[in-house]
Design an enzyme around this catalytic site. Structure first.
Site, PDB file in Angstrom:
ATOM      1  N   SER A  22       0.821  -1.215   0.000  1.00 63.15           N
ATOM      2  CA  SER A  22       0.000   0.000   0.000  1.00 63.15           C
ATOM      3  C   SER A  22       0.853   1.262   0.000  1.00 63.15           C
ATOM      4  CB  SER A  22      -0.915   0.024   1.229  1.00 63.15           C
ATOM      5  OG  SER A  22      -1.681  -1.146   1.293  1.00 63.15           O
TER       6      SER A  22
HETATM    7  N1  SAH Z   1      -0.467  -5.211   4.047  1.00 63.06           N
HETATM    8  C1  SAH Z   1       0.302  -5.447   2.844  1.00 63.06           C
HETATM    9  C2  SAH Z   1      -0.408  -5.073   1.568  1.00 63.06           C
HETATM   10  C3  SAH Z   1      -1.448  -6.022   1.280  1.00 63.06           C
HETATM   11  S1  SAH Z   1      -2.063  -6.194  -0.335  1.00 63.06           S
HETATM   12  C4  SAH Z   1       1.648  -4.768   2.883  1.00 63.06           C
HETATM   13  O1  SAH Z   1       1.957  -4.051   3.842  1.00 63.06           O
HETATM   14  O2  SAH Z   1       2.435  -5.007   1.959  1.00 63.06           O
HETATM   15  C5  SAH Z   1      -3.340  -7.334   0.112  1.00 63.06           C
HETATM   16  C6  SAH Z   1      -2.854  -8.706   0.482  1.00 63.06           C
HETATM   17  O3  SAH Z   1      -3.995  -9.451   0.936  1.00 63.06           O
HETATM   18  C7  SAH Z   1      -2.286  -9.500  -0.684  1.00 63.06           C
HETATM   19  O4  SAH Z   1      -1.004  -9.949  -0.375  1.00 63.06           O
HETATM   20  C8  SAH Z   1      -3.270 -10.644  -0.862  1.00 63.06           C
HETATM   21  O5  SAH Z   1      -2.668 -11.848  -1.303  1.00 63.06           O
HETATM   22  C9  SAH Z   1      -3.851 -10.788   0.526  1.00 63.06           C
HETATM   23  N2  SAH Z   1      -5.171 -11.434   0.614  1.00 63.06           N
HETATM   24  C10 SAH Z   1      -6.202 -11.372  -0.264  1.00 63.06           C
HETATM   25  N3  SAH Z   1      -7.249 -12.101   0.188  1.00 63.06           N
HETATM   26  C11 SAH Z   1      -6.861 -12.627   1.386  1.00 63.06           C
HETATM   27  C12 SAH Z   1      -7.509 -13.468   2.346  1.00 63.06           C
HETATM   28  N4  SAH Z   1      -8.737 -13.937   2.177  1.00 63.06           N
HETATM   29  N5  SAH Z   1      -6.814 -13.804   3.448  1.00 63.06           N
HETATM   30  C13 SAH Z   1      -5.550 -13.355   3.661  1.00 63.06           C
HETATM   31  N6  SAH Z   1      -4.893 -12.573   2.783  1.00 63.06           N
HETATM   32  C14 SAH Z   1      -5.546 -12.192   1.668  1.00 63.06           C
END
Ligand code: SAH
Length: 222
Positions: free
Chosen positions: A73
């Protein structure tokens, strides 16, 4: 993606200076006032959580790809979500969507323990390695489906959902402590960043800002 080898580029760029500039220009000039959040973000080496090829944009005012169609993000959004969740020193925090591990690292500086769930096994593994290498040792990462939360360690003082569910999952509201805060980008295409708080009377909701996050995937969609 593996933890970027920042040491290689360290000589050419002053990352501490870039971080300070990021905090001043992207966070303080907007509405980030929480001293702990500003301090944490002036310390966590974001450039070590992005793929090597994006290292020169690590402190820019936008999200970056981290592989597997996912993104780290924008710094401001990390700060805003952390500020809204208002973690305290003794708090136990759950993050859904570990991604690069950067948000977890920021949270870990402000609370006692962070549990983070990532649905893509490769990302969970590389984030865990990166967090270990950078010395954040109060974070536990697991591969799993965030829709069901992490019952074993519930209830949580704060829950941060960093992928967008169409509707905030009930299981996660259930795993929030009385007095707890949950921050989520809620919606299917256009989303609103929302703060849910829980007290004796029930759940309250507050809209923060419109946002665009990657969708939260269901376990069976994987
Ligand atoms: N917090 C992260 C950015 C996240 S992007 C950072 O600091 O880099 C969103 C993330 O959520 C992705 O890696 C994606 O694979 C994950 N994601 C999507 N659906 C999910 C679910 N149901 N459970 C856990 N993770 C999930």
């Amino acid at each position: 993606m593996s933890c970027a080898n920042g040491e290689k580029s360290e000589g050419k760029r002053d990352f501490a200076l870039e971080r300070e500039k990021m905090v001043r220009e992207q966070l303080m000039r907007r509405d980030i006032t929480h001293p702990g959040v500003l301090e944490a973000m002036s310390q966590v080496p974001r450039h070590l959580f992005v793929p090597e090829k994006y290292i020169s944009s690590a402190y820019s005012d936008h999200p970056l790809p981290i592989g597997y169609d996912q993104t780290i993000s924008q710094p401001y959004i990390v700060a805003l979500m952390t500020q809204a969740a208002a973690p305290e020193k003794e708090d136990v925090v759950l993050e859904i969507g570990t991604g690069s591990g950067y948000q977890a690292a920021v949270l870990s500086m402000l609370c006692r323990k962070v549990y983070s769930i990532e649905i893509v096994p490769e990302l969970a593994q590389s984030a865990a390695e990166c967090l270990k290498k950078t010395g954040y040792d109060n974070i536990e990462v697991k591969t799993g489906d965030g829709y069901i939360g992490w019952e074993e360690y519930a209830p949580f003082d704060c829950i941060l959902i960093t992928a967008a569910p169409p509707k905030v999952p009930q299981a996660l509201l259930d795993q929030l402590k009385i007095g707890g805060r949950l921050v989520v980008p809620e919606g299917s295409y256009f989303q609103e960043l929302r703060l849910y708080t829980k007290d004796e009377e029930g759940i309250k909701r507050k809209d923060l800002i419109p946002v665009r996050f990657v969708p939260m995937i269901h376990g069976e969609e994987k």
